[in-house]
Scaffold this motif. Structure first.
Motif, PDB file in Angstrom:
ATOM      1  N   PHE A  73       1.689  -7.996  16.950  1.00  0.00           N
ATOM      2  CA  PHE A  73       2.206  -7.406  18.497  1.00  0.00           C
ATOM      3  C   PHE A  73       3.717  -7.539  18.692  1.00  0.00           C
ATOM      4  O   PHE A  73       4.181  -6.827  19.529  1.00  0.00           O
ATOM      5  CB  PHE A  73       1.510  -7.921  19.487  1.00  0.00           C
ATOM      6  N   LEU A  74       4.289  -8.364  18.090  1.00  0.00           N
ATOM      7  CA  LEU A  74       5.599  -8.824  18.345  1.00  0.00           C
ATOM      8  C   LEU A  74       6.713  -8.095  17.361  1.00  0.00           C
ATOM      9  O   LEU A  74       7.959  -8.073  17.505  1.00  0.00           O
ATOM     10  CB  LEU A  74       5.955 -10.325  18.126  1.00  0.00           C
ATOM     11  N   ASP A  75       6.416  -7.489  16.458  1.00  0.00           N
ATOM     12  CA  ASP A  75       7.364  -6.707  15.489  1.00  0.00           C
ATOM     13  C   ASP A  75       7.784  -5.355  16.024  1.00  0.00           C
ATOM     14  O   ASP A  75       8.603  -4.654  15.211  1.00  0.00           O
ATOM     15  CB  ASP A  75       6.288  -6.468  13.963  1.00  0.00           C
ATOM     16  N   TRP A  76       7.159  -4.813  16.998  1.00  0.00           N
ATOM     17  CA  TRP A  76       7.667  -3.434  17.258  1.00  0.00           C
ATOM     18  C   TRP A  76       8.719  -3.366  18.354  1.00  0.00           C
ATOM     19  O   TRP A  76       8.955  -3.954  19.348  1.00  0.00           O
ATOM     20  CB  TRP A  76       6.353  -2.727  18.129  1.00  0.00           C
ATOM     21  N   TYR A  77       9.607  -2.388  18.108  1.00  0.00           N
ATOM     22  CA  TYR A  77      11.281  -2.238  18.816  1.00  0.00           C
ATOM     23  C   TYR A  77      10.965  -1.583  20.235  1.00  0.00           C
ATOM     24  O   TYR A  77      11.438  -2.207  21.197  1.00  0.00           O
ATOM     25  CB  TYR A  77      11.944  -1.308  17.975  1.00  0.00           C
TER      26      TYR A  77
ATOM     27  N   LYS B  28       5.877   3.773  30.174  1.00  0.00           N
ATOM     28  CA  LYS B  28       6.910   4.659  29.481  1.00  0.00           C
ATOM     29  C   LYS B  28       6.936   4.371  28.187  1.00  0.00           C
ATOM     30  O   LYS B  28       6.638   3.498  27.444  1.00  0.00           O
ATOM     31  CB  LYS B  28       8.320   4.127  30.038  1.00  0.00           C
ATOM     32  N   GLU B  29       7.499   5.377  27.350  1.00  0.00           N
ATOM     33  CA  GLU B  29       7.436   5.286  25.755  1.00  0.00           C
ATOM     34  C   GLU B  29       8.933   4.713  25.353  1.00  0.00           C
ATOM     35  O   GLU B  29       8.718   4.197  24.189  1.00  0.00           O
ATOM     36  CB  GLU B  29       7.506   6.712  25.326  1.00  0.00           C
ATOM     37  N   ASP B  30       9.974   4.571  25.990  1.00  0.00           N
ATOM     38  CA  ASP B  30      11.167   3.949  25.484  1.00  0.00           C
ATOM     39  C   ASP B  30      11.489   2.786  26.060  1.00  0.00           C
ATOM     40  O   ASP B  30      12.922   2.209  25.767  1.00  0.00           O
ATOM     41  CB  ASP B  30      12.231   5.106  25.917  1.00  0.00           C
ATOM     42  N   LEU B  31      10.661   1.905  26.340  1.00  0.00           N
ATOM     43  CA  LEU B  31      10.927   0.570  26.598  1.00  0.00           C
ATOM     44  C   LEU B  31      11.431  -0.336  25.610  1.00  0.00           C
ATOM     45  O   LEU B  31      10.509  -0.313  24.499  1.00  0.00           O
ATOM     46  CB  LEU B  31       9.873  -0.194  27.458  1.00  0.00           C
ATOM     47  N   VAL B  32      12.459  -0.811  25.527  1.00  0.00           N
ATOM     48  CA  VAL B  32      12.802  -1.820  24.227  1.00  0.00           C
ATOM     49  C   VAL B  32      12.328  -3.072  24.392  1.00  0.00           C
ATOM     50  O   VAL B  32      12.446  -3.822  25.433  1.00  0.00           O
ATOM     51  CB  VAL B  32      14.279  -2.052  24.060  1.00  0.00           C
ATOM     52  N   MET B  33      11.281  -3.379  23.597  1.00  0.00           N
ATOM     53  CA  MET B  33      10.237  -4.464  23.805  1.00  0.00           C
ATOM     54  C   MET B  33      11.176  -5.954  23.573  1.00  0.00           C
ATOM     55  O   MET B  33      10.649  -6.878  24.305  1.00  0.00           O
ATOM     56  CB  MET B  33       9.320  -4.658  22.844  1.00  0.00           C
TER      57      MET B  33
END
Length: 668
Positions: A587-591, A631-636
């Motif tokens: 779960f932590l790998d996504w930008y 939202k789709e563009d949140l930088v995680m």
């Protein structure tokens, strides 16, 4: 700086004797030689002279060896009759080499290598040693004393050693199974009961005579000392020979001694240097300028048992005695390295800086954001401002695996950090790289009070990367539980606490509790109420299926993902047997949130068959809806700490089912 060293030694006469190595080098054995006066001659008292087993000596005997060892130290290449003597700089401590083949002993006292030139090759080392020692005698009485001692030792020393039963037994045991064995033995000469004064007095005269680097007349001058400003005989001090004129420092930290100084100042510089031999002096060491008498009674620098204090203890002692004195000092961080070629300790200054004001207390406060019941590192530090050394302890133990304090100046290649907690010898490059990257910042902040050094540390990036690495490598212990879970939770508390040292962000200690409450409110929950007949009932408070898209809800979205991720992963049958958290790493790998949302839905679909659909699943359905519509563009990376905190916080999805479930089951 050189001047301040001299002034410090002058203000604290005798301080060097508190920094003598407690134990002598293990390369030597020890023989105590008691000398008595017999009319006008000296004799060895064989009953009181004996071979000493150091481990069986009492405190007074060990102290005798300790100080005698110190007083025999010779300046580089300046031992008594360096070629033909018995090593060292003192006639009261002799060093012998003895060989034993099972039938006879042979020492290096009489050297008969080549009979061709009797004067050059056939000599007695005791005679040479004492003849040179007489050159330092104050008067004819002392010369006569040394002559009588020389004659006594030349006639009787070897016999006294070879006939000592403890020595005989020791050599037999050492020879066992070998054709030949050898030892190096130090002989300590005593006239009174463990009296070191003769050796000490001789050492003072020896130092004063030999303390210049070069003794030739062309290097000796008359003039004003550049340090004490007294008119005297001047030259360069001998201790430069084991430091270099720059103390082995980098060019960015210049410390040179160009001007000539007097013998008195040279002796003080030498004594300070000897304090650092074998790293005996407190390291790092604060050399105060204004308050040199701060150590006049050694209260701040020594413990009650006269043992040295650490730098941390010195600063703490001064802070609680008179905090105004914590200013205007040089901080010297050094290393003393044994030079095999020269057989001396070389002093190298690793860091030197002037501290104008030292800040003992910090503005850092640790809060228990996760409301942990057990904290192994942070437990004693919650809800109070830290001292700089408490902060160092936390960073050292919790973040950098106890590798910081001993590696501020270590060579990169010498630092070894592994995944030892999971019994792996693989290198932990994440920890090592952050240690190398920030150790100077930590040192400058903790030891020098450079407040700006802390601002240059990206704690969020560092702690998230380290926590993520812990999660990826998590394994179960012998009881089947996570190896890293407890320290990850403490790191989360630390991460959110350190956010508060940044002026642009302030968090309340209930930050994560409020997010948990927000999860309940938005997802919906069951509650009890009294109807018109005053009977207790249960009713469901509806949640929502979407939320506004704003900065505050970015944190909530990440926290919710963490809560939901743990809930989903708990549905894995394998998870019930392996209570680790390594699966959460996915779960932590996504930008971006767009990719993370797809991954969450993929995992949800994988375990959908594990859910029993009823009205009690409303919070799960609301969670899925909120995640899908956010939202789709949140930088995680901007909110990753909230996702990690959500995963490790008390989980709303695990809360017990309410009474309505029971009523539904009865109706069925």
């Amino acid at each position: 700086m050189i001047k301040e060293i001299v002034e410090f030694m002058d203000a604290n006469e005798g301080i060097e004797e508190y920094f003598i190595a407690d134990e002598p080098p293990k390369a030597y054995e020890h023989f105590y030689l008691k000398i008595i006066k017999d009319n006008d001659k000296y004799q060895i008292n064989k009953e009181q002279s004996l071979f000493w087993n150091y481990n069986k000596l009492d405190k007074n005997q060990k102290n005798f060896i300790k100080y005698m060892t110190y007083y025999q130290k010779a300046l580089f290449n300046k031992a008594l009759d360096r070629i033909h003597g018995l090593k060292g700089s003192n006639p009261y401590i002799l060093t012998l080499d003895i060989i034993f083949n099972g039938t006879e002993y042979k020492s290096n006292i009489n050297d008969t290598k080549e009979p061709k030139n009797r004067e050059k090759y056939n000599f007695n080392r005791i005679e040479k040693h004492f003849n040179d020692a007489k050159n330092y005698a104050s008067d004819s009485d002392e010369k006569n004393h040394l002559e009588k001692l020389k004659i006594c030792l030349m006639k009787n020393l070897e016999n006294a050693i070879y006939t000592d039963q403890y020595f005989i037994d020791f050599m037999k045991n050492k020879l066992s199974g070998k054709k030949e064995t050898s030892i190096t033995i130090r002989v300590y000469i005593d006239f009174e009961k463990l009296d070191t004064r003769p050796a000490r007095n001789f050492n003072q005269k020896y130092l004063k005579d030999k303390v210049f680097l070069l003794s030739a007349k062309k290097y000796i001058y008359n003039g004003q000392c550049s340090l004490c400003h007294n008119n005297n005989v001047l030259s360069q001090p001998s201790f430069l020979n084991t430091t270099g004129d720059d103390f082995g420092m980098k060019l960015t930290m210049p410390l040179s001694l160009i001007n000539f100084v007097c013998k008195e100042c040279s002796v003080k510089l030498y004594k300070f240097k000897v304090m650092t031999d074998n790293n005996q002096l407190t390291n790092p060491f604060p050399l105060f300028i204004d308050k040199k008498n701060l150590f006049g009674e050694q209260k701040s620098i020594l413990k009650d048992d006269k043992k040295k204090k650490s730098y941390r203890e010195i600063i703490k002692s001064i802070y609680f005695t008179n905090p105004k004195d914590l200013k205007n000092f040089y901080l010297i961080d050094y290393i003393s390295v044994w030079n095999k070629g020269n057989k001396t300790f070389d002093l190298q200054i690793k860091d030197l800086d002037y501290i104008e004001n030292f800040q003992y207390m910090t503005n850092i406060k640790i809060n228990n954001f996760l409301h942990l019941q057990n904290s192994f590192v942070l437990g004693d530090f919650y809800n109070k401002n830290l001292t700089v050394f408490q902060f160092e302890k936390i960073v050292n133990e919790l973040i950098l695996d106890k590798k910081l304090q001993n590696n501020y100046f270590s060579d990169y290649k010498d630092i070894k950090i592994t995944y030892w907690k999971i019994n792996s010898s693989n290198s932990n490059s994440t920890l090592k790289n952050y240690l190398i990257k920030y150790r100077k910042n930590f040192y400058d902040y903790i030891y020098k009070s450079h407040q700006s050094a802390l601002d240059l540390i990206d704690f969020k990036e560092m702690l998230i990367d380290i926590i993520t690495d812990d999660i990826k490598h998590d394994e179960k212990d012998k009881n089947g539980y996570s190896v890293y879970e407890n320290e990850i939770k403490e790191k989360i508390n630390l991460l959110f606490s350190l956010k508060n040292i940044k002026k642009e962000e302030k968090l309340q200690s209930d930050e994560l509790i409020k997010l948990k409450e927000k999860v309940k409110k938005i997802l919906g929950y069951w509650e009890e109420y009294k109807d018109d007949k005053k009977e207790i009932k249960n009713r469901f408070v509806e949640g929502v299926d979407h939320i506004e898209q704003n900065k505050e809800n970015d944190k909530f979205f990440a926290f919710l993902i963490g809560q939901f991720a743990r809930f989903l992963l708990s549905k894995s049958k394998a998870k019930k047997e392996n209570l680790t958290h390594s699966d959460f790493a996915g779960f932590l790998d996504w930008y971006e949130s767009r990719l993370l949302k797809s991954y969450v839905l993929e995992i949800f679909a994988k375990y959908a068959h594990e859910f029993r659909y009823s009205r009690s699943n409303g919070k799960v359905e609301n969670a899925i809806s909120i995640i899908q519509t956010y939202k789709e563009d949140l930088v995680m990376d901007e909110v990753k700490e909230y996702m990690i905190a959500g995963y490790f916080a008390d989980n709303y999805f695990y809360e017990e089912k309410d009474k309505l479930d029971e009523e539904e089951n009865k109706d069925e």
